[in-house]
Design an enzyme around this catalytic site. Structure first.
Site, PDB file in Angstrom:
ATOM      1  N   CYS A 146      88.987   8.774  38.094  1.00  0.00           N
ATOM      2  CA  CYS A 146      89.734   9.638  37.181  1.00  0.00           C
ATOM      3  C   CYS A 146      89.114   9.518  35.798  1.00  0.00           C
ATOM      4  O   CYS A 146      88.821   8.408  35.357  1.00  0.00           O
ATOM      5  CB  CYS A 146      91.191   9.189  37.145  1.00  0.00           C
ATOM      6  SG  CYS A 146      92.226  10.196  36.077  1.00  0.00           S
ATOM      7  N   LEU A 147      88.923  10.649  35.128  1.00  0.00           N
ATOM      8  CA  LEU A 147      88.305  10.605  33.791  1.00  0.00           C
ATOM      9  C   LEU A 147      89.155   9.806  32.800  1.00  0.00           C
ATOM     10  O   LEU A 147      88.632   9.316  31.812  1.00  0.00           O
ATOM     11  CB  LEU A 147      88.073  12.026  33.267  1.00  0.00           C
ATOM     12  CG  LEU A 147      87.035  12.855  34.042  1.00  0.00           C
ATOM     13  CD1 LEU A 147      86.947  14.262  33.466  1.00  0.00           C
ATOM     14  CD2 LEU A 147      85.667  12.179  34.042  1.00  0.00           C
TER      15      LEU A 147
END
Ligand code: NI
Length: 191
Positions: free
Chosen positions: A103-104
């Protein structure tokens, strides 16, 4: 314009987002900025809460899967680039399968998450036209992950308590900005 991505620990990521109104100011520009932000960060999905906007919208671009694809299995993902506004997952079914998600907002951490194989989803596109489509495999996976974001859920919430405990220190470091990341972020506990 590249926007800073909100890091793990920010309350924005834990809150269910609001319906996106059709007259949301500069929505087209926001969509363009989010695509630019996602591509710069080399992500395959980005949800509005991750750039600090609590609205039900996310975008996906799975073309990196097609580019890294040596076996030719994921070529159909080359064109899987879409905007989902006010989506509603109607149904999820099929075998649960396990895939390493990242996940960024949680740089450097990747963990296996179990999800159903297929989904049916209703959503508006960037022109507010209604669609209802079915997705499976990696496309469904990316949508499920992004859909979680607009419900205030992160992939780490799907992990078992032991796994979560093992990650606790690294997650806290991310909130504090103690992480090596190549894109712009906003850290909730950075001093
Ligand atoms: Ni994410």
């Amino acid at each position: 314009m590249i926007l800073p991505i909100v890091a793990y620990g920010d309350p924005m990521l834990k809150k269910a987002a609001e319906i996106t109104p059709e007259d949301y100011p500069d929505l087209k520009q926001l969509v363009a900025d989010m695509f630019e932000t996602m591509q710069f960060a080399k992500g395959v999905g980005l949800a509005a809460p991750q750039i600090g906007k609590s609205i039900r919208m996310f975008l996906v671009d799975a073309s990196p899967f097609a580019e890294d694809d040596k076996e030719g299995k994921h070529q159909h993902l080359r064109d899987f680039k879409k905007v989902f506004i006010n989506p509603e997952i109607q149904e999820e079914w099929g075998d649960e399968w396990n895939f390493e998600e990242g996940c960024l907002s949680i740089p450097g951490i990747r963990e296996d998450v179990w999800r159903n194989e297929k989904i049916r989803i209703k959503y508006l596109d960037e022109n507010f036209n209604l669609h209802e489509d079915q997705f499976d495999d990696i496309s469904a996976r990316i949508i499920q992950h992004e859909y979680d974001h607009i419900e205030g859920v992160l992939f780490t919430d799907h992990l078992n308590p032991l796994k979560r405990r093992l990650l606790k220190k690294r997650l806290l470091d991310i909130s504090r900005g103690i992480v090596d990341v190549k894109y712009k972020m906003r850290f909730p506990l950075k001093r």
